[in-house]
Design a protein around this motif. Sequence first.
Motif, mmCIF file in Angstrom:
data_model
loop_
_atom_site.group_PDB
_atom_site.id
_atom_site.type_symbol
_atom_site.label_atom_id
_atom_site.label_comp_id
_atom_site.label_asym_id
_atom_site.label_seq_id
_atom_site.Cartn_x
_atom_site.Cartn_y
_atom_site.Cartn_z
ATOM 1 N N MET A 76 0.832 -1.211 0.000
ATOM 2 C CA MET A 76 0.000 0.000 0.000
ATOM 3 C C MET A 76 0.864 1.258 0.000
ATOM 4 S SD MET A 76 -3.352 -0.704 2.368
ATOM 5 C CE MET A 76 -2.457 -0.946 3.891
ATOM 6 N N LEU A 77 1.928 1.241 0.795
ATOM 7 C CA LEU A 77 2.839 2.394 0.835
ATOM 8 C C LEU A 77 3.480 2.615 -0.531
ATOM 9 C CD1 LEU A 77 4.273 4.595 2.485
ATOM 10 C CD2 LEU A 77 5.983 2.877 3.104
ATOM 11 N N HIS A 78 3.868 1.533 -1.185
ATOM 12 C CA HIS A 78 4.453 1.639 -2.522
ATOM 13 C C HIS A 78 3.465 2.269 -3.506
ATOM 14 C CE1 HIS A 78 5.006 -0.152 -6.601
ATOM 15 N NE2 HIS A 78 6.154 0.457 -6.439
ATOM 16 N N TYR A 91 -5.107 11.285 -9.089
ATOM 17 C CA TYR A 91 -5.131 9.870 -8.725
ATOM 18 C C TYR A 91 -5.083 9.652 -7.214
ATOM 19 C CZ TYR A 91 -3.988 9.245 -13.632
ATOM 20 O OH TYR A 91 -4.008 9.276 -14.981
ATOM 21 N N ILE A 92 -4.585 10.607 -6.465
ATOM 22 C CA ILE A 92 -4.386 10.397 -5.034
ATOM 23 C C ILE A 92 -5.711 10.163 -4.318
ATOM 24 C CG2 ILE A 92 -3.638 11.526 -2.901
ATOM 25 C CD1 ILE A 92 -1.274 12.582 -4.391
ATOM 26 N N GLN A 93 -6.750 10.942 -4.647
ATOM 27 C CA GLN A 93 -8.041 10.738 -3.983
ATOM 28 C C GLN A 93 -8.625 9.384 -4.341
ATOM 29 O OE1 GLN A 93 -9.443 14.222 -5.684
ATOM 30 N NE2 GLN A 93 -8.783 15.542 -4.006
ATOM 31 N N THR A 98 -9.196 3.315 -2.607
ATOM 32 C CA THR A 98 -9.009 1.912 -3.015
ATOM 33 C C THR A 98 -7.651 1.353 -2.603
ATOM 34 O OG1 THR A 98 -8.166 2.620 -5.162
ATOM 35 C CG2 THR A 98 -10.542 2.187 -4.994
ATOM 36 N N LEU A 99 -6.913 2.107 -1.804
ATOM 37 C CA LEU A 99 -5.550 1.710 -1.432
ATOM 38 C C LEU A 99 -5.455 0.311 -0.805
ATOM 39 C CD1 LEU A 99 -2.711 2.862 -1.631
ATOM 40 C CD2 LEU A 99 -3.019 3.829 0.635
ATOM 41 N N MET A 181 -7.461 -5.862 -11.533
ATOM 42 C CA MET A 181 -6.910 -4.579 -11.115
ATOM 43 C C MET A 181 -7.295 -3.439 -12.068
ATOM 44 S SD MET A 181 -3.077 -5.601 -9.804
ATOM 45 C CE MET A 181 -2.514 -3.951 -9.534
ATOM 46 N N PHE A 182 -7.234 -3.724 -13.364
ATOM 47 C CA PHE A 182 -7.388 -2.634 -14.320
ATOM 48 C C PHE A 182 -8.596 -2.795 -15.243
ATOM 49 C CE2 PHE A 182 -2.775 -2.835 -13.486
ATOM 50 C CZ PHE A 182 -2.648 -1.599 -12.895
#
Length: 183
Positions: A76-78, A91-93, A98-99, A181-182
Amino acid sequence: MINSILSFLLGTFFSLFVSALLVRAWVFWTRVHPFNPYVMIVYKATDWLVQPVRKIIPTSNKIDWTSLVLAWVCSMLHVFLVFSLTPANVYIQTTLATLPLVGLFMTIKWALTLVLWLCILQAILSWVSPASPIMPLLRALLDPMLSPIRRLLPSTGAFDFSPLVLILITQVLQIVLQHLMFG
């Protein structure tokens, strides 16, 4: 360009560290002796983080929950760090929401990649240097996955097709994971 370099370096560091945490949990599950020199390398590389957290998240009889949870947290940190390096912080929000799921998918992806590379390494060493000192560790780690495949495959004599089948299975699982994932 700097962001691409930083992203590459972060990806390399985190993939190696998460792989070490996953190997640690795998070694615990397969009950490989902790004084194996290769296992000791993994333990020394991860002890600084695993030992303090083990006081909070204990291991069970068969599963090293500490290493698995830390692998997930590091994934998750990565993901967070890589997305924060992107020029558009849109993308951060989305990532924060979904992290945990994306971190879980990354952890599974790295676990499948680890299985794939260790299986390839064992197959190559079995042809080139079957008496290599790392072969007992590879057998101990991979036999729980290869044995069921060997039971299903017909006996072909001297050639063992189970590593090839395991490689194909991990590749298919990686494709499925990629679509989850995508897609």
